[in-house]
Design a protein around this motif. Sequence first.
Motif, mmCIF file in Angstrom:
data_model
loop_
_atom_site.group_PDB
_atom_site.id
_atom_site.type_symbol
_atom_site.label_atom_id
_atom_site.label_comp_id
_atom_site.label_asym_id
_atom_site.label_seq_id
_atom_site.Cartn_x
_atom_site.Cartn_y
_atom_site.Cartn_z
ATOM 1 N N GLY A 59 0.850 -1.200 0.000
ATOM 2 C CA GLY A 59 0.000 0.000 0.000
ATOM 3 C C GLY A 59 0.875 1.234 0.000
ATOM 4 N N ASN A 60 0.317 2.368 -0.391
ATOM 5 C CA ASN A 60 1.104 3.612 -0.447
ATOM 6 C C ASN A 60 1.642 4.016 0.921
ATOM 7 N N ASP A 61 0.914 3.632 1.967
ATOM 8 C CA ASP A 61 1.433 3.776 3.327
ATOM 9 C C ASP A 61 0.973 2.552 4.107
ATOM 10 N N LEU A 62 1.379 2.480 5.367
ATOM 11 C CA LEU A 62 1.088 1.295 6.177
ATOM 12 C C LEU A 62 -0.413 1.065 6.346
ATOM 13 N N ALA A 63 -1.154 2.151 6.543
ATOM 14 C CA ALA A 63 -2.608 2.027 6.722
ATOM 15 C C ALA A 63 -3.255 1.456 5.459
ATOM 16 N N ALA A 64 -2.786 1.898 4.294
ATOM 17 C CA ALA A 64 -3.342 1.407 3.023
ATOM 18 C C ALA A 64 -2.977 -0.057 2.797
ATOM 19 N N ALA A 65 -1.743 -0.427 3.153
ATOM 20 C CA ALA A 65 -1.313 -1.833 3.011
ATOM 21 C C ALA A 65 -2.137 -2.734 3.930
#
Length: 434
Positions: free
Chosen positions: A398-404
């Motif tokens: 993901g583009n950041d950890l939350a998105a991943a």
Amino acid sequence: MAEGEKCNVMVVGKGGREHALVWKIAQSPRAGRVYCAPGNAGTARDGTNVPIDGTDFDKMARFCKKEKVGLVVIGPEDPLALGLSDYLRARGIKVFGPSKEAARVESSKVFAKTLMRHADVPTAEFRIFDHPDPARTYIESRDYPVVVKADGLAAGKGVIVCKDVTEAKKAIERIMIREEFGDKAGRQVVVEKRLDGEELSILALVSGRAILMLPPCQDHKAVNDGDKGPNTGGMGTYCPAPVGTFDLMKDAELNVFVPTVHAMKRGRYPFSGVLFAGLMLTNQGPRVLEFNARFGDPETEVILMRLKGDLLTLLEAVADETLGDVADEQLVWDPRPAVCVVMCSGGYPGKYDIGKMITGLDAAAELKDVKVFHAGTKLNGDRTVTDGGRVLAVTALGNDLAAAKARAYEAVKLIQFPGAHYRTDIADKALKRK
């Protein structure tokens, strides 16, 4: 190997780590046939399964000779501890994985702790015992909680973290008297001071004098959310872990990996392969909890999800002791973080049933930036069924950890099998920190 010639590869093992290795090796332009022994339902799709157990050395060697296998990559600890790499090398077969003597860094807790003491590697205060009575006396004399470790391999279950003296004495009884983890594993124990803090997994490719640090991961060992419940082989992980700062990684390289690798070289059992340090980040600085002599699981899934270079070239360079020459061009990382959520059988890490049909795998595979790595699965005709405690390692970028994290759980929700359970808080430690 001649220029442009394809290299056939054998990956030994049948878990999520081995599926990730097969998948990534197969992407190399130089890869020929990628075999996995014995493999699972996922490795059967991304490679070719071979019904050979990793402890059947003769059968493994004969297959590798017959099929002109150019590199054997050993995944699990048991074949390493038994000396598969030495057996194959003696027959002229190239291997990624340490010798039996070097693998003692994982297969013997006593060896590992003694090595750390001699190499001045930061670890918990400890004592070694070969009889239960002095072990009990020592435990009673401590004014802090301890961890009791069976010396030998115990399928990841031989480490007992104790709250008090009663629990610690019970651990001695389980390991040394009842021999719950086997008579060999229980001959000696390590009793060490219990450390508090956050855990961090750091892996490095090691070959000759070259040490190549891989990005830091954080594993989630406890079976339930909030790190509650019994420990497992790992319920999920994420990479890179923000607590693994640049300074901390440099510290780990200089004070953990360099002295350990040099001490092993001096002792005439040089390490070649991947060295994995499990660290506890304490108030006094990082301390080594344990070493593993192979790729971690589920750390491998997130690391290889982010690797953009050619894994086959890297693994061959370790085996050939040319790691220093190829490192930079092949060690290219996707800047996006990866999160892996492990889906388990009902009852795991205790008793569980196998043979449950798994649905939704195709739907999950269609999601962008998702790879479902198989761990405890097998093919039953054209159906995929459960065949272990940890069943799937659902991994996403993901583009950041939350998105991943969101993408990984989106995939998890598409997959079903009776009794399936998983943690819902993988990567939350890092997200809360932000």
